[in-house]
Structures are given as structure tokens and as C-alpha cells.
Design an enzyme around this catalytic site. Structure first.
Site, PDB file in Angstrom:
ATOM      1  N   LYS A 102      32.179  85.489 -21.738  1.00 55.29           N
ATOM      2  CA  LYS A 102      31.467  85.801 -20.501  1.00 55.29           C
ATOM      3  C   LYS A 102      32.336  86.566 -19.502  1.00 55.29           C
ATOM      4  O   LYS A 102      32.035  87.691 -19.155  1.00 55.29           O
ATOM      5  CB  LYS A 102      30.938  84.507 -19.876  1.00 55.29           C
ATOM      6  CG  LYS A 102      30.104  84.717 -18.611  1.00 55.29           C
ATOM      7  CD  LYS A 102      28.817  85.421 -18.921  1.00 55.29           C
ATOM      8  CE  LYS A 102      27.955  85.652 -17.708  1.00 55.29           C
ATOM      9  NZ  LYS A 102      26.903  86.639 -17.983  1.00 55.29           N
TER      10      LYS A 102
ATOM     11  N   HIS B 138      21.532 118.085 -26.828  1.00 55.07           N
ATOM     12  CA  HIS B 138      22.910 118.592 -26.913  1.00 55.07           C
ATOM     13  C   HIS B 138      23.693 117.847 -27.988  1.00 55.07           C
ATOM     14  O   HIS B 138      24.917 117.886 -27.978  1.00 55.07           O
ATOM     15  CB  HIS B 138      23.591 118.483 -25.547  1.00 55.07           C
ATOM     16  CG  HIS B 138      22.877 119.264 -24.491  1.00 55.07           C
ATOM     17  ND1 HIS B 138      22.895 120.635 -24.442  1.00 55.07           N
ATOM     18  CD2 HIS B 138      22.068 118.871 -23.485  1.00 55.07           C
ATOM     19  CE1 HIS B 138      22.148 121.051 -23.434  1.00 55.07           C
ATOM     20  NE2 HIS B 138      21.617 119.986 -22.835  1.00 55.07           N
TER      21      HIS B 138
ATOM     22  N   GLU C 229      24.656  94.069 -28.063  1.00 52.45           N
ATOM     23  CA  GLU C 229      25.556  92.929 -27.891  1.00 52.45           C
ATOM     24  C   GLU C 229      24.970  91.622 -28.404  1.00 52.45           C
ATOM     25  O   GLU C 229      25.707  90.762 -28.855  1.00 52.45           O
ATOM     26  CB  GLU C 229      26.080  92.833 -26.455  1.00 52.45           C
ATOM     27  CG  GLU C 229      25.371  91.928 -25.518  1.00 52.45           C
ATOM     28  CD  GLU C 229      25.952  91.934 -24.111  1.00 52.45           C
ATOM     29  OE1 GLU C 229      27.080  91.480 -23.934  1.00 52.45           O
ATOM     30  OE2 GLU C 229      25.251  92.359 -23.175  1.00 52.45           O
TER      31      GLU C 229
ATOM     32  N   TRP D 271      39.107  82.183 -26.753  1.00 49.18           N
ATOM     33  CA  TRP D 271      38.684  83.527 -27.180  1.00 49.18           C
ATOM     34  C   TRP D 271      39.974  84.204 -27.610  1.00 49.18           C
ATOM     35  O   TRP D 271      40.817  84.535 -26.778  1.00 49.18           O
ATOM     36  CB  TRP D 271      38.015  84.261 -26.024  1.00 49.18           C
ATOM     37  CG  TRP D 271      37.455  85.602 -26.404  1.00 49.18           C
ATOM     38  CD1 TRP D 271      36.210  85.861 -26.913  1.00 49.18           C
ATOM     39  CD2 TRP D 271      38.106  86.876 -26.291  1.00 49.18           C
ATOM     40  NE1 TRP D 271      36.057  87.212 -27.129  1.00 49.18           N
ATOM     41  CE2 TRP D 271      37.204  87.857 -26.758  1.00 49.18           C
ATOM     42  CE3 TRP D 271      39.358  87.291 -25.851  1.00 49.18           C
ATOM     43  CZ2 TRP D 271      37.506  89.216 -26.786  1.00 49.18           C
ATOM     44  CZ3 TRP D 271      39.678  88.647 -25.887  1.00 49.18           C
ATOM     45  CH2 TRP D 271      38.759  89.588 -26.347  1.00 49.18           C
TER      46      TRP D 271
ATOM     47  N   ASN E 226      45.051  80.162 -20.223  1.00 47.21           N
ATOM     48  CA  ASN E 226      44.209  81.361 -20.229  1.00 47.21           C
ATOM     49  C   ASN E 226      45.072  82.517 -19.765  1.00 47.21           C
ATOM     50  O   ASN E 226      45.867  82.346 -18.846  1.00 47.21           O
ATOM     51  CB  ASN E 226      43.039  81.235 -19.243  1.00 47.21           C
ATOM     52  CG  ASN E 226      41.966  80.309 -19.748  1.00 47.21           C
ATOM     53  OD1 ASN E 226      42.048  79.803 -20.853  1.00 47.21           O
ATOM     54  ND2 ASN E 226      40.960  80.086 -18.920  1.00 47.21           N
ATOM     55  N   GLY E 227      44.846  83.686 -20.342  1.00 46.40           N
ATOM     56  CA  GLY E 227      45.621  84.856 -19.934  1.00 46.40           C
ATOM     57  C   GLY E 227      46.475  85.340 -21.082  1.00 46.40           C
ATOM     58  O   GLY E 227      46.267  84.944 -22.237  1.00 46.40           O
TER      59      GLY E 227
ATOM     60  N   GLU F 231      21.841 100.310 -20.253  1.00 48.35           N
ATOM     61  CA  GLU F 231      21.840  98.848 -20.198  1.00 48.35           C
ATOM     62  C   GLU F 231      20.986  98.266 -21.329  1.00 48.35           C
ATOM     63  O   GLU F 231      21.351  97.275 -21.946  1.00 48.35           O
ATOM     64  CB  GLU F 231      21.350  98.382 -18.817  1.00 48.35           C
ATOM     65  CG  GLU F 231      21.221  96.883 -18.639  1.00 48.35           C
ATOM     66  CD  GLU F 231      22.510  96.097 -18.895  1.00 48.35           C
ATOM     67  OE1 GLU F 231      23.578  96.692 -19.025  1.00 48.35           O
ATOM     68  OE2 GLU F 231      22.409  94.862 -19.000  1.00 48.35           O
TER      69      GLU F 231
ATOM     70  N   ARG G 279      32.721  81.164 -22.207  1.00 47.38           N
ATOM     71  CA  ARG G 279      33.945  81.923 -21.908  1.00 47.38           C
ATOM     72  C   ARG G 279      34.761  82.219 -23.157  1.00 47.38           C
ATOM     73  O   ARG G 279      35.728  82.981 -23.109  1.00 47.38           O
ATOM     74  CB  ARG G 279      34.821  81.127 -20.937  1.00 47.38           C
ATOM     75  CG  ARG G 279      34.323  81.166 -19.530  1.00 47.38           C
ATOM     76  CD  ARG G 279      35.355  80.583 -18.616  1.00 47.38           C
ATOM     77  NE  ARG G 279      36.575  81.363 -18.659  1.00 47.38           N
ATOM     78  CZ  ARG G 279      37.018  82.112 -17.676  1.00 47.38           C
ATOM     79  NH1 ARG G 279      36.345  82.199 -16.576  1.00 47.38           N
ATOM     80  NH2 ARG G 279      38.150  82.778 -17.785  1.00 47.38           N
TER      81      ARG G 279
ATOM     82  N   CYS H 200      38.341  82.366 -22.405  1.00 47.31           N
ATOM     83  CA  CYS H 200      38.843  81.021 -22.681  1.00 47.31           C
ATOM     84  C   CYS H 200      38.462  80.107 -21.512  1.00 47.31           C
ATOM     85  O   CYS H 200      38.351  80.574 -20.383  1.00 47.31           O
ATOM     86  CB  CYS H 200      40.350  80.951 -22.863  1.00 47.31           C
ATOM     87  SG  CYS H 200      41.021  82.077 -24.074  1.00 47.31           S
TER      88      CYS H 200
ATOM     89  N   LYS I 116      22.448  95.794 -24.118  1.00 53.18           N
ATOM     90  CA  LYS I 116      21.868  94.467 -24.325  1.00 53.18           C
ATOM     91  C   LYS I 116      21.524  94.266 -25.790  1.00 53.18           C
ATOM     92  O   LYS I 116      21.863  93.254 -26.389  1.00 53.18           O
ATOM     93  CB  LYS I 116      20.598  94.366 -23.491  1.00 53.18           C
ATOM     94  CG  LYS I 116      20.303  93.312 -22.536  1.00 53.18           C
ATOM     95  CD  LYS I 116      21.231  92.627 -21.653  1.00 53.18           C
ATOM     96  CE  LYS I 116      22.665  92.769 -21.764  1.00 53.18           C
ATOM     97  NZ  LYS I 116      23.412  92.906 -20.550  1.00 53.18           N
TER      98      LYS I 116
HETATM   99  O1  M6R Z   1      31.627  89.599 -14.619  1.00 59.67           O
HETATM  100  P1  M6R Z   1      31.466  91.071 -14.657  1.00 59.67           P
HETATM  101  O2  M6R Z   1      30.176  91.535 -14.091  1.00 59.67           O
HETATM  102  O3  M6R Z   1      32.629  91.798 -14.038  1.00 59.67           O
HETATM  103  O4  M6R Z   1      31.485  91.447 -16.191  1.00 59.67           O
HETATM  104  C1  M6R Z   1      31.475  92.773 -16.618  1.00 59.67           C
HETATM  105  C2  M6R Z   1      31.156  92.861 -18.094  1.00 59.67           C
HETATM  106  O5  M6R Z   1      32.136  92.211 -18.846  1.00 59.67           O
HETATM  107  C3  M6R Z   1      29.793  92.260 -18.433  1.00 59.67           C
HETATM  108  O6  M6R Z   1      28.782  92.834 -17.681  1.00 59.67           O
HETATM  109  C4  M6R Z   1      29.492  92.453 -19.925  1.00 59.67           C
HETATM  110  O7  M6R Z   1      29.334  93.800 -20.206  1.00 59.67           O
HETATM  111  C5  M6R Z   1      28.255  91.649 -20.331  1.00 59.67           C
HETATM  112  N1  M6R Z   1      28.511  90.943 -21.550  1.00 59.67           N
HETATM  113  C6  M6R Z   1      27.085  92.493 -20.585  1.00 59.67           C
HETATM  114  O8  M6R Z   1      25.979  91.747 -20.940  1.00 59.67           O
END
Ligand code: M6R
Length: 609
Positions: A604, A505, A489, A75, A101-102, A482, A27, A2, A486
Site C-alpha cells: 500500500k 502515432h 495492478e 514486503w 521497515n526501510g 488510471e 503494507r 512492511c 487499476k
Molecule cells: O500513498 P500515495 O498516494 O503516495 O501512493 C502512491 C502510489 O504508490 C499509489 O497510488 C499506487 O499507485 C496505488 N497502488 C495505485 O492503485
């Protein structure tokens, strides 16, 4: 999660608030809203489900006159994204409005209490209890009422409150959700993140947990919940506006992928002693004795940051010969971790605000452990609460999918591994060899990115597949994880990453005719082993897309597609293998017509647990 923006001053607030919200849309983006007020206390609220463009589209042609306002992009945590659940939330008597927020963890109990007082709430949110509690306690002083209400709230909050009875005043409070104040000329700004302010001011004040600020056009004053005054320093942001704009790129994700050569250059600047094969890292707050005493390392992170930490753990063990364990922050925080004085911890986080990483860091500190930060956002909570650390210097990362943070975090931890290695068994020659290779990386990354035209075609071959696998060994195992993160997501294609030899396995059962398998197979010391794994999946009909070094005829003969990356030091290969994976994900999302920078269900910085 948010985004919050607030303004009080002499200008019309709506354009400022909307512009700020757009800069924070990463966010959270399922609904948004704005509330403004004029000097006479006339409050106007406008909220819409969906993106900020929906809010903007439905604005009246003539905006009500106002000099202050608050705004929010959501969010959803409690209740679906719709107009009613969107913020700002107003008290039932209409006098108080809040953006939050929170999470209010005891919202059910508070809701019952308010219902008992005859106040019926109409949204599904946890937030709606806040303005109603404030209204209940209001007796001519908004600050006092806010503090009394916060005394009842369990959970996390970053809030901005306005009242029709006190025009030209914002009351702001923080506990676990970031809030930054922006200082202007006879005007003040509030935001959950600095990018929302940068177009107006670079003079900022980062609030800490437990603080309440009363913000008026002429300035602000800060106290704790018990009215004790707190002096806050004004910091200067060192970002440029262009760093948070897309420029010539169609999407932030693509821009940020292409910014990696520059980010690595920045991350290296002033930190490499080529002559001694050593690294110079300011800010660690460790003396020589403390460096010598490190017996183990623990890296704590989530998501992409965790993958960077995992890749770094290979380098740390190899270069420094110090055992290194990587923990998913959300697991560590509730595990009652065993913390000892000889283990050095790092909280790795791009935003520096991830709730789980922050809580895990605090848990380590509570048990007497030392936890440093590897952080991008200057002034973020992890940066401020850690016991020292390194900024990764990659510049603002706006796309929800993290890209340049991965390589920059890996770089910072590589330099740390080098430093601690040089205090132990690593020779100056080995250190120099690593540093030389690190200095070559920006040029190598650049040349790969400039010639990566074929990746779109490869991405096209994946987008209608039911799933896809990513395999690698050694530090390329986390790079494979990773790559899978990527792609899933941003393109929503089901995919997984595995350690290449782990395939047999279980996961190999997934391989059928034409199953796409992306293999990270640089010419390192594990090359032969990885090739055997490639043979195994080829034998079962997989379509292999290999990421390999130039002139690798073995790979060329076996793989169906080969993406060539420049050759580097064995330990540094993930800096380069990850680039095509980021681009595959990007192109797949674009080809599928998806919103690359704002994938569904994501935000984010994940500031809720
Ligand atoms: O701000 P941070 O690096 O702590 O965030 C961690 C994850 O939330 C962040 O890397 C998330 O997995 C991304 N969306 C990946 O692309």
C-alpha cells in the site's frame, strides 16, 4: 512498505500483535513474524513465509507466557520471501530482536565489518545487521546501544528493538519510515500505521525522523540521537473501527469504490461558498499577496495520486489560468529541479508516506520552494513536513489499489483551482456553476454505482484478452491512465492508457480484430474529436467499450458496448468516468480468482524508493 506492530503491557501480546498485523497486511504480505518475551527475558520467535494466516496456522496451541512483543509483515527488498528472511531478526547471540521497515543502504559494508568480528549473518536481508550491531554495542543499556548502532546506519528505518536483558521495554526509532506510538492504560502500542492501533487506543504520538523512544507499560520518553529530550504531543485519531473494516463488502476495494459519494460529500463540507462561487480552504498558510504571486504550479506524486494530479492540472490551467506541471516524484527528486519562488508545489499522496513523493517535496523545500500537501492520512510525514495543505478526508483507504483517494484528491485540487481562479479571471457565475456541479456529484456517483450491474459482464469479456487499451482526451486522458493502472495492478492483464489522438502515432499498431479498447467519451467539448479517434480504432477491428453520457446516439451506433454515466460539468467528467474503470478492474480480478485487496508484488504505501 512492511508493517510493524509492538506491544508492552499486561495482556498476552500475540493476539494483539496478530490483529495489528492483519490490519497492516496491505503494507506487505510475503512473510511475517512475531517475537514475544516475558518478564524473565525468555524470548520466543515464530516466523513464516507467505500471508499472516500461515503464521497464525502454525502457532503452538499453548503460547509461551509473555507481556510484550514485536511483529512484522514484510514486503521483500533484500532477499526472497522465506522464513529466514522474515522479521523479527535476532542477533547471533540471541539477545536482541528487531523488526525494521526501510532500507539499510550500507548493509554490505556493515555485514563485512560484523563478519570481521566473527559474526556470521545467515539471512539475505539488510536488516540483520541491526540487531547484531546493537548486540555488539550493548553494555547494559539498550537505548544507548541502539543509538550507537543507528549512528553507523545509512538509509531509512522504522525499528522496534527488544532485548532479553531489559524485559518490558521497547526501544523504537524512526528515520524515513513512519512509526506511531499508541498510549493505553498501563500498556503501550507501537505501529508503522495507525490502523493497527485503533482497536486499542485513539491516543497516538507520531514520531519524527531522528527520534528514539523508550516505551514501557507506564508510558514513553523521547530523545534525539544525541540524547536531547523531545516533548511529543499526544494526538487523538478521529477514525472509527468500522472505517477500517470491510463491513458487508467482500473486499476493501469494492467498499472503497462505493464510499466515493460519501468521500466527496466530506471533501466538500465547509469548503464551498455557493453565493460567491468560491472555495474556502483552511490550512493552506497562504495570504492574499502570496496567492496573487503564484505564477506557476507544480504537482508531485506517484501512481494513482499522479493520475489525480494530472487530471487536476487540466482544471487548474482552465480555471485559474496558471501553468501547471505534473512531475513523477521519483524523477523530480534526482533531476536537480529548477525551483523558483513564484511556483507553488503540491505533494499529492494518499498515505503521506510515499518515499519518492516525500523526498521530492523535501528537495523542493531545500531549494527554497513552498510545497503544500494533498494528503489523506492525518499526521503522516508529508502532512507534517509540508508547508500547509489540504486533507482529502476520504477516510482510511485499505485496499492496495487506490480508488476513493483519486476522486478525493481531484476534488481537493479542484477546489484549490476554483479558489485561485476566483482571485483572477474566473467569474462568480462560473464559480457557482462549478460548485453546483460539484454538489451534484455524490448523488450522481451513487446512482451510477447502484445501477452498475452490467460492469461484471463487461469485465468478463476482458479477462481472457491478451491486452486492453484505455483512451481519453483532456482530463479523461489521466482517467484513462488510471483505468489501465487499476486493471493491470489487480487483474495482471496487460493494458495501457493513452491520449486518444496519440494512438495514431504508434499504439494503433496494437489494434487487431477484437482488441478491447475502453473509450472515455463524455459529451464534452472534445466529444467530436474523441469520436474520430473511436472511428479510427473501429476501422481496424477494435471492440469498443465506451463510457458515455445518456442519449449519446453517436456513441451508441459506433461502440460495441456503452456504459452510461451521468452528465456533469465538462471539467468534472473524470469524477464519473473513473468509476466504471475501477469496477471493471475489481470484477476482472474477482472473476480471475485473484486476491483483489493484495495484488502480487505490491504494497500500500511505498516507503522505499
Ligand atoms: O500513498 P500515495 O498516494 O503516495 O501512493 C502512491 C502510489 O504508490 C499509489 O497510488 C499506487 O499507485 C496505488 N497502488 C495505485 O492503485
Amino acid at each position: 512498505m512492511c508493517g510493524i506492530v509492538g506491544y508492552v503491557g499486561h495482556r498476552t501480546p500475540v493476539p494483539i500483535l496478530l490483529e495489528g498485523l492483519k490490519r497492516l497486511e496491505y503494507r506487505g504480505y510475503d512473510s511475517s513474524g512475531v517475537a514475544t518475551m516475558n518478564g524473565g527475558g525468555d524470548m520466543w520467535i515464530h516466523k513464516r513465509q507467505g500471508r499472516i494466516r500461515n503464521l497464525e496456522k502454525d502457532l503452538p496451541s499453548e503460547l509461551p507466557a509473555a507481556t510484550m512483543g514485536i511483529a512484522h509483515t514484510r514486503w521483500a527488498t533484500h532477499g526472497p520471501p522465506n522464513d529466514t528472511n522474515a522479521h523479527p531478526h535476532r542477533s547471533r547471540d540471541g539477545r536482541i530482536a528487531v523488526v525494521h521497515n526501510g532500507i539499510v543502504e550500507n548493509h554490505s559494508a556493515l555485514r563485512k565489518r560484523l563478519t570481521g568480528d566473527g559474526i556470521v549473518l545467515h539471512s539475505d536481508t539488510d536488516t540483520e545487521v541491526i540487531p547484531n550491531l546493537i548486540a555488539k554495542f550493548y553494555d547494559g543499556d539498550l537505548e544507548v546501544a541502539v543509538k550507537r548502532a543507528l549512528g553507523l546506519i545509512q538509509g531509512t528505518y522504522g525499528i522496534v528493538v527488544i532485548s532479553v536483558d531489559e524485559p518490558n521495554r521497547l526501544v523504537v526509532a524512526r528515520n524515513g519510515s513512519p512509526i506511531v506510538l499508541g498510549v493505553g492504560e498501563n500498556e503501550m502500542f507501537v505501529a508503522s500505521d495507525a490502523p493497527a492501533l485503533i482497536a486499542h487506543t485513539k491516543q497516538v504520538v507520531f514520531m519524527d525522523d531522528g527520534e528514539v523512544a523508550v516505551v514501557e507499560p507506564s508510558g514513553f520518553r523521547t530523545t534525539d540521537l544525541h540524547d536531547r529530550p523531545i516533548d511529543k504531543a499526544v494526538d487523538e485519531l478521529d477514525w472509527d473501527l468500522q472505517e477500517i473494516e470491510k463491513g458487508d463488502f467482500e473486499h476493501f476495494m469494492l467498499k472503497e469504490i462505493h464510499e466515493q459519494p460519501r468521500a466527496v460529500t466530506r471533501g466538500l463540507r465547509g469548503r464551498a461558498h455557493l453565493e460567491y462561487g468560491d472555495a474556502h480552504l483552511g490550512g493552506l498558510n497562504l495570504n492574499r499577496r502570496e496567492f496573487f504571486d503564484i505564477r506557476r504550479m507544480g504537482l508531485i506524486a506517484c501512481g494513482t495520486s499522479m493520475h489525480a494530479a494530472m487530471a487536476a492540472s487540466y482544471l487548474i490551467e482552465e480555471l485559474a489560468r496558471v501553468p501547471c506541471k505534473v512531475d513523477i516524484a521519483s524523477e523530480l527528486r534526482y533531476r536537480n529541479p529548477i525551483v523558483d519562488a513564484k511556483t507553488l508545489y503540491f505533494a499529492v499522496s494518499q498515505s503521506g508516506e510515499t518515499a519518492d513523493t516525500l523526498a521530492a517535496m523535501r528537495e523542493v523545500q531545500r531549494k527554497g520552494g513552498r510545497c503544500l500537501g494533498v494528503v489523506n492520512q492525518v499526521g503522516s510525514t508529508i502532512a507534517r513536513e509540508s508547508d500547509g495543505g489540504m486533507y482529502i478526508r476520504s477516510g482510511p483507504e485499505i485496499a492496495v489499489a487506490s480508488t476513493k483517494a483519486f476522486t478525493s484528491q481531484l476534488l481537493a485540487l479542484t477546489l484549490f483551482a476554483l479558489k485561485i481562479g476566483r482571485m483572477r479571471d474566473l467569474s462568480a457565475a462560473a464559480g457557482r456553476e462549478l460548485l453546483t456541479a460539484l454538489h451534484e456529484l455524490p448523488g450522481q456517483m451513487q446512482s451510477f454505482l447502484e445501477g452498475a450491474d452490467d460492469i461484471e459482464r463487461i469485465a468478463r469479456s476482458l479477462i481472457h484478452q491478451p491486452y486492453c487499451l484505455f483512451l481519453g482526451r483532456g482530463p479523461n486522458y489521466p482517467a484513462a491512465l488510471e483505468g489501465a493502472l487499476k486493471l493491470k495492478e489487480v487483474s495482471y492483464i496487460q493494458c495501457e492508457g493513452f491520449a486518444a489522438a496519440e494512438m495514431k502515432h504508434g499504439p494503433i499498431a496494437l489494434i487487431g480484430d477484437g482488441t478491447p479498447v475502453v473509450f472515455l467519451v463524455p459529451k464534452d467539448r472534445l466529444h467530436t474529436k474523441t469520436m474520430s479517434n473511436m472511428e479510427e480504432v473501429k476501422a481496424r477491428g477494435a471492440r469498443v467499450i465506451a463510457v458515455a453520457n445518456p442519449g449519446d446516439t453517436e456513441v451508441e451506433e459506433l461502440a460495441d458496448e456503452v456504459i452510461i454515466i451521468p452528465r456533469t460539468h465538462d471539467l468534472l467528467t473524470p469524477f464519473l468516468t473513473v468509476l466504471p474503470l475501477q469496477l471493471i478492474a475489481y470484477h476482472a480480478a474477482v472473476l480471475l480468482g485473484l486476491d483483489v485487496d493484495k495484488p502480487r508484488n505490491l504494497a500500500k504505501s511505498v516507503t522505499v524508493e
